[in-house]
Enzyme design. Structure first.
Site, mmCIF file in Angstrom:
data_model
loop_
_atom_site.group_PDB
_atom_site.id
_atom_site.type_symbol
_atom_site.label_atom_id
_atom_site.label_comp_id
_atom_site.label_asym_id
_atom_site.label_seq_id
_atom_site.Cartn_x
_atom_site.Cartn_y
_atom_site.Cartn_z
ATOM 1 N N TYR B 122 0.886 -1.187 0.055
ATOM 2 C CA TYR B 122 -0.024 0.141 -0.154
ATOM 3 C C TYR B 122 0.964 1.124 0.027
ATOM 4 O O TYR B 122 2.081 1.169 -0.428
ATOM 5 C CB TYR B 122 -1.128 -0.155 1.313
ATOM 6 C CG TYR B 122 -1.956 0.749 1.129
ATOM 7 C CD1 TYR B 122 -2.932 1.190 0.348
ATOM 8 C CD2 TYR B 122 -2.560 1.568 2.505
ATOM 9 C CE1 TYR B 122 -3.883 2.034 0.408
ATOM 10 C CE2 TYR B 122 -3.415 2.384 2.741
ATOM 11 C CZ TYR B 122 -4.234 2.516 1.553
ATOM 12 O OH TYR B 122 -5.281 3.455 1.498
ATOM 13 N N LYS B 177 -18.081 -21.527 -10.841
ATOM 14 C CA LYS B 177 -17.076 -21.418 -11.950
ATOM 15 C C LYS B 177 -15.780 -20.977 -11.551
ATOM 16 O O LYS B 177 -14.551 -21.035 -12.125
ATOM 17 C CB LYS B 177 -17.557 -20.660 -13.148
ATOM 18 C CG LYS B 177 -18.876 -21.195 -13.848
ATOM 19 C CD LYS B 177 -19.115 -20.788 -15.226
ATOM 20 C CE LYS B 177 -18.521 -21.453 -16.296
ATOM 21 N NZ LYS B 177 -19.328 -22.369 -17.106
#
Lengths: 462, 462
Positions: B122, B177
């Site tokens: 970050y 999926k």
């Protein structure tokens, strides 16, 4: 009185990290010679690891902190000069390496090891979950990942201190925020890059794709569009919509302010403040301070103080600031603005505040120069100029607030993240700081957990 | 000649799994009594686990496969009747449990344990990655997760065999999926639910949010809109856009067909075929068979055969089918359509094909009734009626194709998934099937890896 943590890393403030991989003679004194050589440059050795052995040679990874690539080059030259036949095999930029292929990944929550696993997660079993949701859409909250999933939405127009660098260049920030969400609170965050600067296009795109999220975090969107986008989305969605640059920052500032005021023995009602910056963070911090009880705050943008009657470079948000702040309708210079103030908060540009300005403030002043990565004034300079408390963006880190705010909101299926929830978060963060510190350790998972519990309780109460 | 795997699960075909948690006397014969009691119902014991001990009692989880909830109720009653004082503590629907809170989660790829970790992932470190991309947008492929990230886009209009159940109810499928993507190939897939049935709205929403993905998988979008959406996105994006219901299914059918033809000793050029279903799968399978070399195929939709001159319920895709197929321009009944055909493929509705239809086909016929979850004819019935080879959706599973197609495409930064890549995938899958099987084991990670290598090579060759 420096309240920020004085870990070695913060002391050195190095923002770049390199690993020098070198092959040297397998002689115990060689490593000592290398670290000695590096210590005479501007680089600091963070770690050394022997990563391989080849005949009479040993391969070491020397990880160093540097303030720039030039310092790393210096260190490499020093190693070469100090150790005969040292071979530099590679020099890796660790920051870029950690971002290589991204900092986040989607995983399956259950292993798929048998056909039974597959038939439950996918067809034909999954049809049962689909039908349960079709019968009762409310079931989707429990029967899918919505309850843990946050969209981090940006259009790339105000990224860090870098400005309008576009959606693609903003992606490492969104991924980094998602990594923090995952590590600190188990939230599954998805970067959503929206290619548009138009308020309604951004709003409509988010509305059309919001169904799989339990909350929306807006991020790095320029003012004033960010305000409109947030307003419109909040109106039309029944899940939290939260612009982190505004409210996340405001929440952490509030937390730090609670402890700072205690430290200097002042009440917020009695304080006067100067705020530099009227963008997303400046606007939200000002609004939060007002709700928190401050009576006297003046906001400066790059064109001077915002006052009633100003006509240059105004918009409806600055008009609102003019109405709500600057009780004496000050119209003077920035230097004037500091005079007799108890609190300074900067969310503007690096190094724009002088020691003289700080010296002109009241006794026991609280100074928060938060522009990133370098503050409006150096913390040490502010303290030297007479500030009682000074802390910059390294301490006032919104990674302390947004994970807990979202975790708490999702845990009670909140439809909004209210000011009361932010205040509950701020109070909990303040209470968890170690003696003498403004804020608790951002790495302490328990801090995020306790803050989230307080946030959830605040929603339930309202 | 049944070529499908005869694992007990496939034999029993149970689609529902329950766990009965019961507290019983801690007597070794009690568990035997329970499994004996269940064996006389329609349920099959999958696993038993002792999960707790309380004084003289033991708590068992009895996991059973059932064809319906009623069978589970039967089993519970049987346990109660067989074992004195047996206490049923809970009955869990395992399929729903595995989908609880979703089947996927976003994780950080690196732990965040130190301030250094945080400052690299970050701010302030991340700015280096942003600036590298700002200087050269091509760097984003390596410096973010784009290279591994796929959007699974649906508008919920044709979900499994369930139809237009809406985006929310479709989410468990998209998550499933994504779980398969993650487990089999390390791809990070994100469900993207687009609330619109309008082609251009779906297209524009995807275009505006496509930047953070390396490829787009379209899923469960109804025909004919799915064709238009795919065409428009392929025209305007330089990353692969792939409608799995079309091309994933076609790829697995091709793979099975390669082995089936070998088995019966026929060449595709010499075969005639009847296809039932002219939706996404039917259209794409037909086109794939034509490219694969078939000369004679007739497609039926719910209004009969598609032929040149038909005016009822046509659209431009069916016009194209009429032009490309049905060389004798057959206009007869479905029963007529089976006469003298070598191949039948069904992607339409359960149990719509009779034994008589199969019996009317040529010798050594290949029968693939693929409608989900129940085929157009039972595999055993098809074999009994004279089919040489019969396999349904449990065998012809597109989870064998799409992970490798996307992995291969991403690995070479392909801009499209071409028919050549699908064919390379199909051939590799066919070559990896065990003797007597049409297709290899979907759980074998090496199958996906080898197929992906073939897909990548096919892109590079073109």
């Amino acid at each position: 009185m420096e309240l920020t943590k004085t870990s070695w890393q913060e002391r050195y403030r190095a923002t770049q990290i390199f690993t020098i991989r070198c092959k040297i003679n397998d002689n115990p004194s060689t490593l000592a010679a290398i670290t000695q050589a590096i210590s005479k440059t501007g680089a600091h050795v963070h770690a050394t690891t022997a990563v391989g052995i080849e005949d009479a040679d040993i391969i070491h990874d020397i990880r160093i902190f540097c303030t720039s690539k030039a310092v790393c080059d210096e260190a490499v030259a020093a190693v070469k000069a100090a150790v005969k036949n040292a071979q530099i095999l590679s020099v890796l930029d660790e920051v870029l390496e950690i971002h290589r292929r991204g900092t986040i990944e989607m995983k399956s929550r259950a292993p798929i090891r048998s056909l039974t696993d597959l038939r439950m997660i996918y067809t034909p079993g999954v049809a049962d979950a689909c039908k349960a949701i079709e019968r009762d859409p409310a079931v989707a909250w429990d029967m899918t990942g919505i309850c843990d999933r946050v969209a981090i939405v940006t259009n790339g127009t105000a990224v860090l201190g870098l400005g309008d660098i576009g959606i693609l260049a903003s992606l490492p920030v969104m991924e980094g925020k998602a990594a923090i969400f995952a590590e600190f609170t188990g939230i599954s965050a998805v970067p959503v890059l929206v290619e548009s600067k138009d308020v309604d296009t951004v709003v409509n795109t988010v509305l059309r794709t919001a169904a799989s999220y339990g909350a929306i975090q807006l991020e790095d969107i320029a003012a004033p569009e960010c305000f409109e986008i947030e307003e419109k989305l909040r109106d039309r969605l029944n899940i939290p919509v939260f612009h982190d640059d505004q409210h996340g920052t405001a929440t952490v500032v509030l937390a730090a302010m609670i402890n700072a005021l205690k430290k200097v023995g002042k009440r917020i009602e009695d304080c006067s403040a100067i705020m530099i910056g009227a963008g997303a963070a400046g606007y939200a911090i000002t609004m939060a301070l007002l709700k928190f009880g401050i009576k006297d705050v003046t906001v400066y943008d790059s064109f001077g103080p915002i006052y009633r009657g100003r006509t240059n470079k105004m918009n409806k948000y600055k008009e609102h600031l003019a109405k709500m702040t600057n009780k004496n309708n000050e119209q003077g210079s920035l230097q004037d603005g500091f005079k007799g103030k108890d609190i300074f908060i900067g969310v503007a540009r690096p190094k724009m505040v002088s020691k003289e300005m700080i010296a002109a403030m009241n006794k026991n002043s609280i100074v928060l120069p938060l522009s990133n990565p370098i503050g409006e004034i150096d913390v040490a300079d502010a303290l030297a100029a007479g500030a009682a408390i000074a802390a910059d963006g390294r301490t006032i880190n919104n990674a302390l607030a947004y994970p807990a705010l979202f975790r708490g909101a999702l845990d009670v299926k909140a439809e909004d993240i209210t000011f009361e929830m932010q205040l509950a978060c701020a109070k909990t963060l303040a209470s968890l700081a170690a003696d003498g510190d403004l804020l608790p350790d951002v790495l302490d998972r328990n801090v995020h957990k306790e803050a989230a519990v307080a946030v959830a309780a605040a929603w339930k109460k309202s």
